[in-house]
Each structure stands twice: as C-alpha cells, then as structure tokens.
Scaffold this active site. Structure first.
Site, PDB file in Angstrom:
ATOM      1  N   PHE A  50     -10.962   6.666  -5.078  1.00  0.00           N
ATOM      2  CA  PHE A  50     -11.689   5.520  -5.621  1.00  0.00           C
ATOM      3  C   PHE A  50     -12.238   4.646  -4.505  1.00  0.00           C
ATOM      4  O   PHE A  50     -12.028   3.435  -4.468  1.00  0.00           O
ATOM      5  CB  PHE A  50     -10.804   4.707  -6.585  1.00  0.00           C
ATOM      6  CG  PHE A  50     -10.401   5.491  -7.789  1.00  0.00           C
ATOM      7  CD1 PHE A  50     -11.241   5.571  -8.887  1.00  0.00           C
ATOM      8  CD2 PHE A  50      -9.191   6.175  -7.817  1.00  0.00           C
ATOM      9  CE1 PHE A  50     -10.872   6.326 -10.000  1.00  0.00           C
ATOM     10  CE2 PHE A  50      -8.824   6.923  -8.922  1.00  0.00           C
ATOM     11  CZ  PHE A  50      -9.665   7.009 -10.016  1.00  0.00           C
ATOM     12  N   HIS A  51     -12.951   5.296  -3.585  1.00  0.00           N
ATOM     13  CA  HIS A  51     -13.621   4.586  -2.509  1.00  0.00           C
ATOM     14  C   HIS A  51     -14.684   5.474  -1.869  1.00  0.00           C
ATOM     15  O   HIS A  51     -14.756   6.662  -2.148  1.00  0.00           O
ATOM     16  CB  HIS A  51     -12.620   4.102  -1.448  1.00  0.00           C
ATOM     17  CG  HIS A  51     -11.903   5.191  -0.728  1.00  0.00           C
ATOM     18  ND1 HIS A  51     -10.712   5.733  -1.181  1.00  0.00           N
ATOM     19  CD2 HIS A  51     -12.210   5.878   0.399  1.00  0.00           C
ATOM     20  CE1 HIS A  51     -10.321   6.676  -0.348  1.00  0.00           C
ATOM     21  NE2 HIS A  51     -11.217   6.802   0.626  1.00  0.00           N
ATOM     22  N   ALA A  52     -15.501   4.851  -1.040  1.00  0.00           N
ATOM     23  CA  ALA A  52     -16.467   5.549  -0.202  1.00  0.00           C
ATOM     24  C   ALA A  52     -16.296   4.997   1.207  1.00  0.00           C
ATOM     25  O   ALA A  52     -15.657   3.959   1.411  1.00  0.00           O
ATOM     26  CB  ALA A  52     -17.892   5.305  -0.698  1.00  0.00           C
TER      27      ALA A  52
END
Length: 139
Positions: A50-52
């Site tokens: 749940f990130h970039a």
C-alpha cells in the site's frame, strides 16, 4: 498491460541434488543492488505494501510459497500471481504496489537499488494519484 514490463526470469540450475538460482546485479537484476530484504511469516488475511516509491526500483520474487502482487501505475492495474522462484516482478518508481493472499509458507525476497529512505515513500493513494498527474504535466 505494460506495468510489469521488465520481469527478469532467473536461470534455474540444478540436477538430482536440487536446484540453484544465482542472481547478479546488472545481469539478472537491471540495477546495482543496494538493499535486500524479505517478507515472511505473514498471517492469513494480512495485506501489505500500500505504497509507491518516488525513485526506488525493486525486483521481487517469491522464493517460497505464493502471494498476489497488485501493481498500479495510476491508469492501469495488474494482479500477478507470484509462485515461481525463477520468475520475478520488476517494480518501477511511481508504481503503487500491494501484496495479498500470502500462503502460509510464503517468503517474498526483494532486491532494491537504494537503501531505505522514508522520504521516498508515498503512503497515501490519493497523494500518489496527484503525484502521477503532476508528473504528467511536467513531461
């Protein structure tokens, strides 16, 4: 779909004694390796990621077990079943990623081109989409 366009497939070596995969920077991994980490012991139903990353490049491989890797570049999404230790997934900068459906025995190994840097993370999906839009305006 082109999100996971650079998926290095590792050369599987072995004989009756077992299997071996050797991984080399700039050959099997398309960058110099600065950090290696692995995820394991993930409980049933847990989702991760749940990130970039703004700049970080990564290659992930399920060396044992399986999981689903979801990649999202802001316009396309792709789910990839990771269940083969000879196949990997390249995670480019500015690609949102999530992992789910971990098997009990899953070990997800990740090679990264930079050391850990919290300021490189985008942890809010709305902010990720805004950054993608801004990036498009600047090109």
């Amino acid at each position: 779909m082109s999100i996971a366009c650079e998926n290095p497939e590792f050369r599987l070596l072995g004989d009756e004694r077992g299997s071996l995969i050797a991984v080399e920077a700039h050959k099997d991994i398309p960058f110099a390796i600065a950090r290696v980490y692995y995820i394991f012991g993930t409980k049933e139903g847990v989702e991760r990621g749940f990130h970039a990353h703004k700049e970080l490049k990564q290659v992930a491989v399920a060396v044992r077990g399986s999981c689903i890797m979801k990649l999202d570049d802001g316009s396309e999404q792709q789910d990839i079943l990771m269940n083969d230790p000879a196949k990997s997934v390249y995670i480019a900068p500015m690609v949102w990623h999530e992992m789910r459906e971990f098997s009990e025995d899953c070990v997800l190994l990740v090679f990264a081109d930079q050391a850990y840097d919290e300021s490189d993370y985008i942890r809010n999906y709305t902010q990720f989409l805004e950054a993608i839009e801004q990036q498009g305006k600047n090109t």
